[in-house]
Design a protein around this motif. Structure first.
Motif, PDB file in Angstrom:
ATOM      1  N   GLY A  87     -70.986  73.173  37.078  1.00  0.00           N
ATOM      2  CA  GLY A  87     -72.295  72.592  36.846  1.00  0.00           C
ATOM      3  C   GLY A  87     -72.935  73.205  35.622  1.00  0.00           C
ATOM      4  O   GLY A  87     -72.509  74.263  35.159  1.00  0.00           O
ATOM      5  N   ALA A  88     -73.948  72.547  35.087  1.00  0.00           N
ATOM      6  CA  ALA A  88     -74.649  73.077  33.919  1.00  0.00           C
ATOM      7  C   ALA A  88     -76.066  72.508  33.874  1.00  0.00           C
ATOM      8  O   ALA A  88     -76.341  71.434  34.411  1.00  0.00           O
ATOM      9  N   ILE A  89     -76.927  73.279  33.222  1.00  0.00           N
ATOM     10  CA  ILE A  89     -78.302  72.852  32.984  1.00  0.00           C
ATOM     11  C   ILE A  89     -78.633  73.218  31.548  1.00  0.00           C
ATOM     12  O   ILE A  89     -78.155  74.242  31.045  1.00  0.00           O
ATOM     13  N   ALA A  90     -79.386  72.369  30.878  1.00  0.00           N
ATOM     14  CA  ALA A  90     -79.769  72.616  29.492  1.00  0.00           C
ATOM     15  C   ALA A  90     -81.277  72.481  29.367  1.00  0.00           C
ATOM     16  O   ALA A  90     -81.880  71.580  29.950  1.00  0.00           O
ATOM     17  N   CYS A  91     -81.869  73.393  28.605  1.00  0.00           N
ATOM     18  CA  CYS A  91     -83.326  73.435  28.470  1.00  0.00           C
ATOM     19  C   CYS A  91     -83.737  73.668  27.020  1.00  0.00           C
ATOM     20  O   CYS A  91     -82.988  74.247  26.237  1.00  0.00           O
ATOM     21  N   LYS A  92     -84.958  73.250  26.720  1.00  0.00           N
ATOM     22  CA  LYS A  92     -85.651  73.585  25.475  1.00  0.00           C
ATOM     23  C   LYS A  92     -87.014  74.109  25.877  1.00  0.00           C
ATOM     24  O   LYS A  92     -87.651  73.557  26.771  1.00  0.00           O
ATOM     25  N   GLN A  93     -87.464  75.158  25.198  1.00  0.00           N
ATOM     26  CA  GLN A  93     -88.765  75.721  25.536  1.00  0.00           C
ATOM     27  C   GLN A  93     -89.665  75.749  24.322  1.00  0.00           C
ATOM     28  O   GLN A  93     -89.234  76.054  23.213  1.00  0.00           O
ATOM     29  N   THR A  94     -90.924  75.387  24.560  1.00  0.00           N
ATOM     30  CA  THR A  94     -91.969  75.549  23.551  1.00  0.00           C
ATOM     31  C   THR A  94     -92.946  76.579  24.108  1.00  0.00           C
ATOM     32  O   THR A  94     -92.747  77.107  25.199  1.00  0.00           O
ATOM     33  N   ALA A  95     -94.014  76.815  23.380  1.00  0.00           N
ATOM     34  CA  ALA A  95     -95.011  77.774  23.849  1.00  0.00           C
ATOM     35  C   ALA A  95     -95.709  77.292  25.114  1.00  0.00           C
ATOM     36  O   ALA A  95     -96.195  78.098  25.904  1.00  0.00           O
ATOM     37  N   LYS A  96     -95.753  75.968  25.327  1.00  0.00           N
ATOM     38  CA  LYS A  96     -96.525  75.422  26.435  1.00  0.00           C
ATOM     39  C   LYS A  96     -95.704  74.908  27.600  1.00  0.00           C
ATOM     40  O   LYS A  96     -96.231  74.760  28.692  1.00  0.00           O
ATOM     41  N   GLU A  97     -94.405  74.580  27.354  1.00  0.00           N
ATOM     42  CA  GLU A  97     -93.629  74.001  28.445  1.00  0.00           C
ATOM     43  C   GLU A  97     -92.134  74.216  28.253  1.00  0.00           C
ATOM     44  O   GLU A  97     -91.665  74.501  27.157  1.00  0.00           O
ATOM     45  N   LEU A  98     -91.438  74.038  29.348  1.00  0.00           N
ATOM     46  CA  LEU A  98     -89.982  74.079  29.354  1.00  0.00           C
ATOM     47  C   LEU A  98     -89.508  72.674  29.714  1.00  0.00           C
ATOM     48  O   LEU A  98     -89.972  72.103  30.705  1.00  0.00           O
ATOM     49  N   GLN A  99     -88.635  72.125  28.907  1.00  0.00           N
ATOM     50  CA  GLN A  99     -88.079  70.802  29.160  1.00  0.00           C
ATOM     51  C   GLN A  99     -86.649  70.968  29.640  1.00  0.00           C
ATOM     52  O   GLN A  99     -85.830  71.571  28.950  1.00  0.00           O
ATOM     53  N   ILE A 100     -86.358  70.477  30.850  1.00  0.00           N
ATOM     54  CA  ILE A 100     -84.976  70.424  31.312  1.00  0.00           C
ATOM     55  C   ILE A 100     -84.400  69.143  30.726  1.00  0.00           C
ATOM     56  O   ILE A 100     -84.852  68.046  31.048  1.00  0.00           O
ATOM     57  N   CYS A 101     -83.427  69.298  29.860  1.00  0.00           N
ATOM     58  CA  CYS A 101     -82.862  68.163  29.130  1.00  0.00           C
ATOM     59  C   CYS A 101     -81.680  67.540  29.857  1.00  0.00           C
ATOM     60  O   CYS A 101     -81.446  66.340  29.721  1.00  0.00           O
ATOM     61  N   ARG A 102     -80.933  68.360  30.581  1.00  0.00           N
ATOM     62  CA  ARG A 102     -79.743  67.885  31.295  1.00  0.00           C
ATOM     63  C   ARG A 102     -79.518  68.759  32.518  1.00  0.00           C
ATOM     64  O   ARG A 102     -79.750  69.957  32.473  1.00  0.00           O
ATOM     65  N   LEU A 103     -79.055  68.138  33.561  1.00  0.00           N
ATOM     66  CA  LEU A 103     -78.618  68.847  34.759  1.00  0.00           C
ATOM     67  C   LEU A 103     -77.430  68.066  35.287  1.00  0.00           C
ATOM     68  O   LEU A 103     -77.545  66.872  35.553  1.00  0.00           O
TER      69      LEU A 103
END
Length: 155
Positions: free
Chosen positions: A69-85
């Motif tokens: 399994g895998a999860i991919a994320c991007k983070q900014t100063a205000k939020e974390l975006q889960i891009c893929r799971l």
């Protein structure tokens, strides 16, 4: 069991790409839409995604390991975006997606907003996010009759 995936390693990228293809083909079938962006990825687009990938590894009988399994994320100063799971279809219903989601939540700054979206017709994913306290906050039409539901949670 859960660790960063090295996108500089072609072996790791190809293993991730294979997992992604298998997992997202299942989602494509569930929602009735074959043009899911992850199905169009290549090794270079994965590397250029600017996403951080974490992998869930299982031990093999031979003493090695395989990416389940895998999860991919991007983070900014205000939020974390889960891009893929994604979870390998051979490993569905073992709690791998839940463990990856929990891992990301536990390593997110308290008070941070986490956002994620999935095909509205992907019932297993929708149920996973709702079970983990994510609230639907929007819906987006991506093709005739095909919608994505956006969820968020503040950790």
């Amino acid at each position: 069991m859960i660790r960063m995936i090295d996108l500089e390693s072609m072996k790791d990228v190809l293993e991730l790409l294979e997992l992604q293809q298998l997992a997202y083909r299942v989602e494509a079938t569930l929602i009735g839409f074959e043009e899911i962006p992850p199905l169009l990825d290549s090794p270079s687009t994965l590397r250029e995604s600017n996403e951080a990938f974490l992998g869930y590894y299982l031990q093999t009988a031979e003493g090695g390991e395989r990416l389940a399994g895998a999860i991919a994320c991007k983070q900014t100063a205000k939020e974390l975006q889960i891009c893929r799971l994604m979870v390998h279809p051979d490993c569905f219903r073992r709690g791998i997606a839940a463990q990856l989601l929990t891992y990301v939540e536990q390593h997110t700054v308290p008070g941070m907003r986490i956002k994620v979206s999935t095909g509205t017709g992907n019932t297993p994913a929708v149920e996973l996010y709702v079970k983990h306290g994510y609230e639907p906050v929007g819906m987006q039409l991506v093709a005739p009759g095909i919608t994505l539901t956006q969820f968020q949670k503040i950790v």
